[in-house]
Design a protein around this motif. Structure first.
Motif, PDB file in Angstrom:
ATOM      1  N   LEU A  93       0.743  -1.187   0.166  1.00 49.92           N
ATOM      2  CA  LEU A  93      -0.003  -0.003  -0.073  1.00 49.92           C
ATOM      3  C   LEU A  93       0.699   1.402  -0.158  1.00 49.92           C
ATOM      4  O   LEU A  93       0.367   2.513   0.193  1.00 49.92           O
TER       5      LEU A  93
ATOM      6  N   ALA B 192      -8.594  -2.033  -0.605  1.00 52.62           N
ATOM      7  CA  ALA B 192      -7.179  -2.118  -0.471  1.00 52.62           C
ATOM      8  C   ALA B 192      -6.474  -2.523  -2.044  1.00 52.62           C
ATOM      9  O   ALA B 192      -5.518  -2.174  -2.527  1.00 52.62           O
TER      10      ALA B 192
ATOM     11  N   ARG C 227      -5.980   1.626  -3.079  1.00 51.91           N
ATOM     12  CA  ARG C 227      -4.960   1.768  -2.396  1.00 51.91           C
ATOM     13  C   ARG C 227      -3.791   1.177  -3.037  1.00 51.91           C
ATOM     14  O   ARG C 227      -2.670   1.938  -3.054  1.00 51.91           O
TER      15      ARG C 227
END
Length: 431
Positions: free
Chosen positions: A55, A87, A91
């Motif tokens: 990330l 995620a 991200r």
């Protein structure tokens, strides 16, 4: 060129890797569990990594070092124990784009989806849209491809469900059977990626990949039934409430690690139709995307497809039956613990040991019956079922061999149950 494919062993990713290898590129693939992929595609350099944990740009820099092109074919349908949509779709992509800019990656190809919208109430579409926005806002030479319903020789998720419904005995059940859908061959998706990687598509292009004509889900299921070589059958629309009920059950199974394509996110996507604009692709390419009939003709079905289609819907039934069988067996053993222990005592087993044996066996039965419903525990639970059954048969043969000839066949009937466990192991793999 050196090309990195994220999600390289998925339905789309594996087809992309095959095409890129044929194009002569040096290909690396990234995924969480690459052991099977390494055996299937030894020419690929595989990287074991979980995108949902990468990330920050610094996490990606070692991965993209020396890479010319990144192709992102990774994705998930819905949040679950193994999947975090924000995620993976947003991200990680934001961090990856930043790393690519720092590392001097030339091109970025994003495999998105029809219907992306940052304002969508469906997290799948909104997070995908945010990932697309990160790519489109970068300084890279990017291409965003948005396929419709992808049809491939491989079967996973929605494509597996289509085959299973088409092979349903007697009739074909379908929720939202009249919703319009445009398909695309995975080979055409691979062709588009090949062109994007080579730089032969206009730069900074976001484009739909769909066949020219939409057709209903009912028509698609009928086409798949014919493709499987099965007799024609009527498509029977199922009531929407049944779809919502199945979606709720599938969502619950998702918390146990099972990735059913019938989850509520998929049904919401189908409810809106899966349609795009085929014309922009025709304007920039001399390779028209083929219709469903041609896609199916290019991947003729044989007996293995019929086996798969019939077994796919049988798989949850098999696992549910095994779970129920072992749970009930354990519960009955606890309820009638004294009677079960008396049988052992009558065979010369000490009373205390008999009580402990019955209690241990009942608890073990219930544990494996529950564990088989949890995806990460399913395989060890099935193997434990085999071990317990063989032990039970061996112990019964030593202590009470006459049970093999008992009128109700308590030992003989164990053999089919054991075979069902073997079948469950054989069909457990998801892809």
């Amino acid at each position: 060129m050196k090309v990195l494919v994220l999600g390289g062993y998925g339905l789309i990713g594996e087809a992309l890797i095959g095409r890129l290898l044929r194009d002569g590129h040096h290909v690396a693939g990234l995924g969480r569990d690459v052991l099977d992929a390494e055996r299937r595609r030894p020419a690929v350099r595989w990287i074991a990594a979980d995108m949902s944990r990468l990330l920050a740009a610094e996490d990606w820099l070692p991965v993209v070092a020396g890479v010319d092109v990144v192709v992102n074919a990774a994705g998930a349908l819905q949040d679950g124990p193994r999947d975090r949509l924000d995620a993976v779709h947003r991200r990680a992509v934001v961090a990856l784009v930043a790393a690519c800019e720092q590392a001097g990656v030339r091109r970025f190809v994003q495999i998105s989806v029809i219907g992306v919208d940052p304002a969508s109430a469906n997290p799948f579409f909104s997070t995908k849209a945010q990932g697309d926005k990160a790519v489109a806002g970068s300084s890279l030479e990017w291409t965003i491809l948005r396929p419709g319903l992808v049809i491939a020789p491989a079967a996973y998720g929605g494509t597996a469900l289509l085959r299973a419904l088409a092979a349903f005995p007697g009739f074909v059940p379908a929720v939202l059977s009249r919703q319009p859908i445009q398909t695309v061959s995975v080979a055409d998706v691979a062709e588009a990626v090949s062109r994007a990687v080579a730089g032969s598509l206009p730069p900074r292009l976001a484009i739909d990949l769909v066949e020219g004509k939409a057709r209903s889900l009912a028509d698609i299921l009928s086409a798949f039934r014919g493709w499987l070589g099965l007799p024609p059958a009527r498509v029977v629309p199922m009531p929407p409430i049944l779809g919502r009920l199945v979606g709720a059950v599938a969502d619950g199974l998702g918390t146990l690690g099972w990735r059913s394509p019938l989850r509520s996110s998929a049904l919401a996507a189908l409810a809106g139709g899966i349609t795009g604009n085929a014309q922009p692709w025709n304007d920039v390419s001399d390779h028209p995307l083929q219709p469903l009939d041609a896609t199916l003709a290019d991947m003729p079905a044989h007996v293995q497809e019929r086996w798969f289609a019939r077994l796919w819907l049988a798989k949850p039934v098999i696992l549910a039956c095994l779970s129920l069988f072992w749970l009930v067996s354990g519960i009955v053993g606890l309820i009638r613990q004294d009677e079960a222990a008396d049988i052992l005592v009558s065979r010369g087993v000490p009373a205390n040991f008999a009580q402990i044996s019955v209690l241990t066996g009942s608890v073990a039965d219930m544990l494996v019956g529950a564990a088989v419903l949890v995806r990460p525990l399913a395989r060890p639970a099935l193997l434990t079922m085999i071990a317990i059954t063989l032990f039970y048969l061996a112990a019964s043969t030593l202590l009470a061999p006459e049970l093999w000839l008992a009128p109700l066949g308590p030992l003989v009937k164990t053999i089919p149950a054991l075979c069902l466990v073997v079948v469950a192991l054989a069909v457990l793999d998801e892809r």
